[in-house]
Motif scaffolding. Structure first.
Motif, PDB file in Angstrom:
ATOM      1  N   GLY A  10     -10.623  -0.201  -5.432  1.00  0.00           N
ATOM      2  CA  GLY A  10     -10.121   0.590  -4.309  1.00  0.00           C
ATOM      3  C   GLY A  10     -10.849   0.348  -3.003  1.00  0.00           C
ATOM      4  N   ILE A  11     -11.542  -0.790  -2.870  1.00  0.00           N
ATOM      5  CA  ILE A  11     -12.371  -1.024  -1.680  1.00  0.00           C
ATOM      6  C   ILE A  11     -11.545  -1.056  -0.401  1.00  0.00           C
ATOM      7  CG2 ILE A  11     -12.278  -3.548  -1.808  1.00  0.00           C
ATOM      8  CD1 ILE A  11     -15.399  -1.460  -0.935  1.00  0.00           C
ATOM      9  N   ILE A  12     -10.309  -1.569  -0.468  1.00  0.00           N
ATOM     10  CA  ILE A  12      -9.467  -1.630   0.731  1.00  0.00           C
ATOM     11  C   ILE A  12      -9.163  -0.219   1.230  1.00  0.00           C
ATOM     12  CG2 ILE A  12      -7.192  -2.292   1.623  1.00  0.00           C
ATOM     13  CD1 ILE A  12      -7.269  -4.710  -0.213  1.00  0.00           C
ATOM     14  N   LYS A  16      -6.920   4.964   6.483  1.00  0.00           N
ATOM     15  CA  LYS A  16      -5.596   5.316   6.987  1.00  0.00           C
ATOM     16  C   LYS A  16      -4.523   4.288   6.626  1.00  0.00           C
ATOM     17  CE  LYS A  16      -7.319   8.030  10.914  1.00  0.00           C
ATOM     18  NZ  LYS A  16      -7.329   8.156  12.398  1.00  0.00           N
ATOM     19  N   ALA A  17      -4.913   3.211   5.938  1.00  0.00           N
ATOM     20  CA  ALA A  17      -3.946   2.169   5.578  1.00  0.00           C
ATOM     21  C   ALA A  17      -2.868   2.739   4.661  1.00  0.00           C
ATOM     22  CB  ALA A  17      -4.654   1.006   4.898  1.00  0.00           C
ATOM     23  N   ASN A  18      -1.611   2.453   4.992  1.00  0.00           N
ATOM     24  CA  ASN A  18      -0.484   2.955   4.210  1.00  0.00           C
ATOM     25  C   ASN A  18      -0.032   1.964   3.137  1.00  0.00           C
ATOM     26  OD1 ASN A  18      -0.182   5.392   5.613  1.00  0.00           O
ATOM     27  ND2 ASN A  18       0.940   4.364   7.258  1.00  0.00           N
ATOM     28  N   TYR A  19      -0.257   0.671   3.379  1.00  0.00           N
ATOM     29  CA  TYR A  19       0.194  -0.339   2.429  1.00  0.00           C
ATOM     30  C   TYR A  19      -0.494  -1.667   2.729  1.00  0.00           C
ATOM     31  CZ  TYR A  19       3.463  -1.689   6.217  1.00  0.00           C
ATOM     32  OH  TYR A  19       4.017  -2.069   7.394  1.00  0.00           O
ATOM     33  N   VAL A  20      -0.382  -2.584   1.767  1.00  0.00           N
ATOM     34  CA  VAL A  20      -0.882  -3.944   1.932  1.00  0.00           C
ATOM     35  C   VAL A  20       0.332  -4.865   1.951  1.00  0.00           C
ATOM     36  CG1 VAL A  20      -2.233  -5.807   0.900  1.00  0.00           C
ATOM     37  CG2 VAL A  20      -3.070  -3.454   0.804  1.00  0.00           C
ATOM     38  N   ARG A  21       0.479  -5.635   3.016  1.00  0.00           N
ATOM     39  CA  ARG A  21       1.657  -6.488   3.161  1.00  0.00           C
ATOM     40  C   ARG A  21       1.275  -7.951   2.979  1.00  0.00           C
ATOM     41  NH1 ARG A  21       5.468  -6.039   8.359  1.00  0.00           N
ATOM     42  NH2 ARG A  21       3.865  -7.279   9.392  1.00  0.00           N
ATOM     43  N   LEU A  41      -5.411  -7.865  -6.937  1.00  0.00           N
ATOM     44  CA  LEU A  41      -5.223  -7.208  -5.653  1.00  0.00           C
ATOM     45  C   LEU A  41      -5.025  -5.709  -5.837  1.00  0.00           C
ATOM     46  CD1 LEU A  41      -5.091  -7.670  -2.646  1.00  0.00           C
ATOM     47  CD2 LEU A  41      -2.658  -8.191  -2.856  1.00  0.00           C
ATOM     48  N   GLU A  42      -4.304  -5.319  -6.870  1.00  0.00           N
ATOM     49  CA  GLU A  42      -4.123  -3.889  -7.143  1.00  0.00           C
ATOM     50  C   GLU A  42      -5.453  -3.213  -7.455  1.00  0.00           C
ATOM     51  OE1 GLU A  42      -1.199  -3.996 -10.252  1.00  0.00           O
ATOM     52  OE2 GLU A  42       0.455  -3.589  -8.855  1.00  0.00           O
ATOM     53  N   PHE A  43      -6.378  -3.935  -8.060  1.00  0.00           N
ATOM     54  CA  PHE A  43      -7.710  -3.394  -8.329  1.00  0.00           C
ATOM     55  C   PHE A  43      -8.419  -3.044  -7.020  1.00  0.00           C
ATOM     56  CE2 PHE A  43     -12.301  -4.202  -8.718  1.00  0.00           C
ATOM     57  CZ  PHE A  43     -12.640  -3.312  -9.729  1.00  0.00           C
ATOM     58  N   TYR A  44      -8.312  -3.927  -6.038  1.00  0.00           N
ATOM     59  CA  TYR A  44      -9.001  -3.713  -4.765  1.00  0.00           C
ATOM     60  C   TYR A  44      -8.307  -2.684  -3.870  1.00  0.00           C
ATOM     61  CZ  TYR A  44     -12.012  -7.776  -5.629  1.00  0.00           C
ATOM     62  OH  TYR A  44     -12.940  -8.645  -6.156  1.00  0.00           O
ATOM     63  N   CYS A  45      -7.001  -2.527  -4.018  1.00  0.00           N
ATOM     64  CA  CYS A  45      -6.290  -1.612  -3.107  1.00  0.00           C
ATOM     65  C   CYS A  45      -5.778  -0.381  -3.848  1.00  0.00           C
ATOM     66  CB  CYS A  45      -5.141  -2.323  -2.409  1.00  0.00           C
ATOM     67  SG  CYS A  45      -3.800  -2.813  -3.471  1.00  0.00           S
TER      68      CYS A  45
END
Length: 593
Positions: A291-293, A299-304, A318-322
């Motif tokens: 969850g580092i991202i 305030k990030a809503n999503y990763v594009r 990537l799901e691990f980090y976000c």
């Protein structure tokens, strides 16, 4: 008056998808009428513009078929050998990278760049396409152009000059150079233009992370073109967060940054901020970066980024980090044309489909046999004698190879992508990306596609999950240095917790080899049983090996934001990089059943 700018985009999507057949016919007629007098089309149409005559007489082509015409223009001949419109330059795509302007790229493997003509109309079409692919995203997440910031990792590449004096550049760099994008960049992006155009990729990445951390409270979107690039940025942050925190605390950029543009841009925004530095340090020094991202950019809503096709391999990491943030693949396009948009950006990456936009290019589709249980040789790879299908006539569940005809001189051009129809939105089909056509590993007569390899790797890596390992990267190589030849898979692993890999259990790795072979297609398994192919091998490489591979390709001209690791290694230099970092070799113990 519109309450939100994207509402007009959503209405246009409904309009063009409803009138898909009419728009396609009108677009083809316009392209043929404009270019009927060119040397290329005169050979087949003799000045006529009839659709059926076009499909009957104009051949399906690859880049190699058009290359002589493009080379003539690049060497100084008039552009009307191929297209009527005066060209402004060339768009360039390296063979070993993939491209999707700001979202999805489709790529191949090899070395020399492809050049396609660029005309004034292209920039307008990209601008319209951007509006259309962002509209469904804004519908779900709100308008990000309201004072908030995007932290997108963007990397321009230097232009090259052709003998005619015209320049060739990547599509992304062409977009970044436009005055409208630069104005938007200053207002809505954390990265300054100086960092994006920095010729040193590592310095560029360092600065983009630094600026993104300084403006962390304004960031509502994190992303890049590909999932692999976002992961590269996070891994870079893992190695350099202490130095970045030191810069933020002192208000001075590191001496490692020698680029004058980056240093100048930093001087305008940086000031001592010990409190922010301590906050970031406390987050980064945690044992787990899960969850580092979300922690660094709250305030990030999503990763594009692109998480489909080959990029789906990166989804788990990537799901691990976000953790908890949606992964959004917004659009599908290439340097040749714009194709489709994701109308359901909140879907899981594996379920993403792209609704084709009939106003972007004229599309045709060559049927591809959809049976992975039969011999690979029985699949239809040679589509020369197969009748193409129009956009509105494709069938759900069927697979097709994509052809495009554009106003930039591409006529019935094989993009090289295999797609599967998942349904329709109004009268426009929706597709999932399946694989690149003819991207395969082979040691004899068998052919293993990109999709076949991905499926097998996915099955095998599941054996590592209970042990706390994650497969971060892989590629393949056909070792024919001895007879019979065999498949080699290079795997880079890491632990879910911490940065260093504990010792691997050889028994598990041998089982991974066997599971891989067991999951490959029928022909491969028959060849293995007959000893036409030797046992499959996995070579585990040190952490950071695939970063070194990426650096190699970037040094050869690839853009960091457009890089896609090759599914099969054919470069001796790239193979040397991988082999020099091998930690262990494991072989399949028996033939698959």
């Amino acid at each position: 008056m519109e309450t939100n700018w994207y509402e007009g985009g959503l209405r246009l999507i409904e309009e063009v998808t409803t009138n898909a057949e009419q728009i396609q016919d009108e677009l083809l007629s316009e392209i043929l009428t404009r270019n009927a007098g060119t040397e290329y089309l005169r050979r087949f149409l003799h000045g006529q513009t009839d659709k059926q005559l076009f499909k009957k007489n104009v051949p399906v082509v690859t880049y190699e078929d058009l290359k002589p015409y493009i080379d003539r223009i690049a060497n100084g001949e008039r552009s009307d050998v191929l297209l009527a419109e005066p060209i402004t330059g060339f768009l360039m795509r390296h063979e070993h990278v993939a491209f999707v302007c700001l979202q999805i790229f489709s790529g191949t493997s090899g070395g020399q760049p492809k050049l396609t003509p660029d005309i004034a109309e292209v920039a307008n079409k990209w601008q319209l396409f951007r509006t259309l692919y962002e509209s469904p995203v804004m519908k779900h997440f709100g308008d990000i152009n309201q004072g908030d910031k995007r932290m997108e990792f963007l990397f321009a590449r230097p232009e090259i000059e052709t003998p005619s004096g015209l320049t060739a550049t990547s599509v992304s760099t062409s977009v970044y150079k436009k005055s409208g994008f630069k104005a938007m960049l200053r207002k809505f992006h954390t990265s300054p233009v100086e960092a994006i155009f920095c010729p040193e990729p590592e310095q560029s990445l360092y600065c983009q992370l630094l600026f993104g951390l300084i403006q962390r409270d304004e960031v509502i979107l994190v992303g890049s073109a590909f999932a692999s690039t976002v992961l590269r940025a996070i891994k870079f942050l893992e190695n350099h967060w202490q130095e970045l925190c030191s810069d933020i605390k002192a208000g001075l950029i590191s001496h490692r940054i020698t680029d004058s543009g980056c240093r100048s841009a930093a001087s305008l925004i940086m000031k001592p901020n010990p409190q922010l530095a301590d906050m970031i340090q406390n987050i980064c020094k945690s044992k787990s970066w899960e969850g580092i991202i979300r922690k660094l950019w709250p305030k990030a809503n999503y990763v594009r980024c692109v998480c489909t096709g080959v990029m789906s391999h990166y989804t788990e990491e990537l799901e691990f980090y976000c953790r908890g943030l949606p992964l959004v693949s917004a659009a599908y396009a290439s340097s040749e044309a714009q194709y489709g948009i994701n109308l359901n950006p909140l879907c899981k990456p594996a379920d993403a489909s792209y609704t084709f936009l009939p106003n972007m290019a004229y599309f045709e589709f060559l049927p591809v046999k959809n049976d992975h249980d039969e011999s690979i040789e029985m699949r239809s790879n040679d589509n020369e004698d197969t009748e193409s299908v129009d956009l509105v006539n494709v069938k759900p569940g069927h697979r097709y190879e994509l052809l495009v005809t554009t106003s930039t001189g591409l006529y019935r051009y094989k993009v090289g992508d295999v797609l599967m129809v998942t349904g329709f939105h109004n009268n426009a089909p929706q597709f999932q990306f399946v694989e690149r056509q003819n991207v395969a590993i082979s040691v004899d007569q068998e052919k293993t596609s990109e999709a076949d390899l991905f499926k097998a790797v996915t099955e095998a890596k599941a054996l590592l999950d209970p042990l706390g390992f994650v497969l971060t990267e892989y590629t393949s190589y056909a070792d024919t240095s001895s007879a019979p030849g065999h498949y080699v898979l290079f795997w880079e692993l890491k632990q879910k917790e911490g940065n260093h890999c504990k010792e691997l259990d050889p028994k598990i790795m041998v089982e991974c080899c066997y599971r891989l072979e067991e999951s490959l297609h029928y022909t491969y398994k028959i060849y293995r049983k007959k000893n036409i192919i030797a046992p499959l091998e996995i070579r585990v490489v040190k952490q950071g090996t695939f970063d070194a591979l990426m650096d190699h390709y970037v040094s050869k001209g690839a853009s960091l934001s457009q890089y896609k690791r090759p599914s099969c290694i054919k470069s001796k230099e790239a193979l040397k990089i991988l082999d020099s970092r091998v930690m262990g070799k494991f072989f399949s113990p028996k033939s698959p059943l």
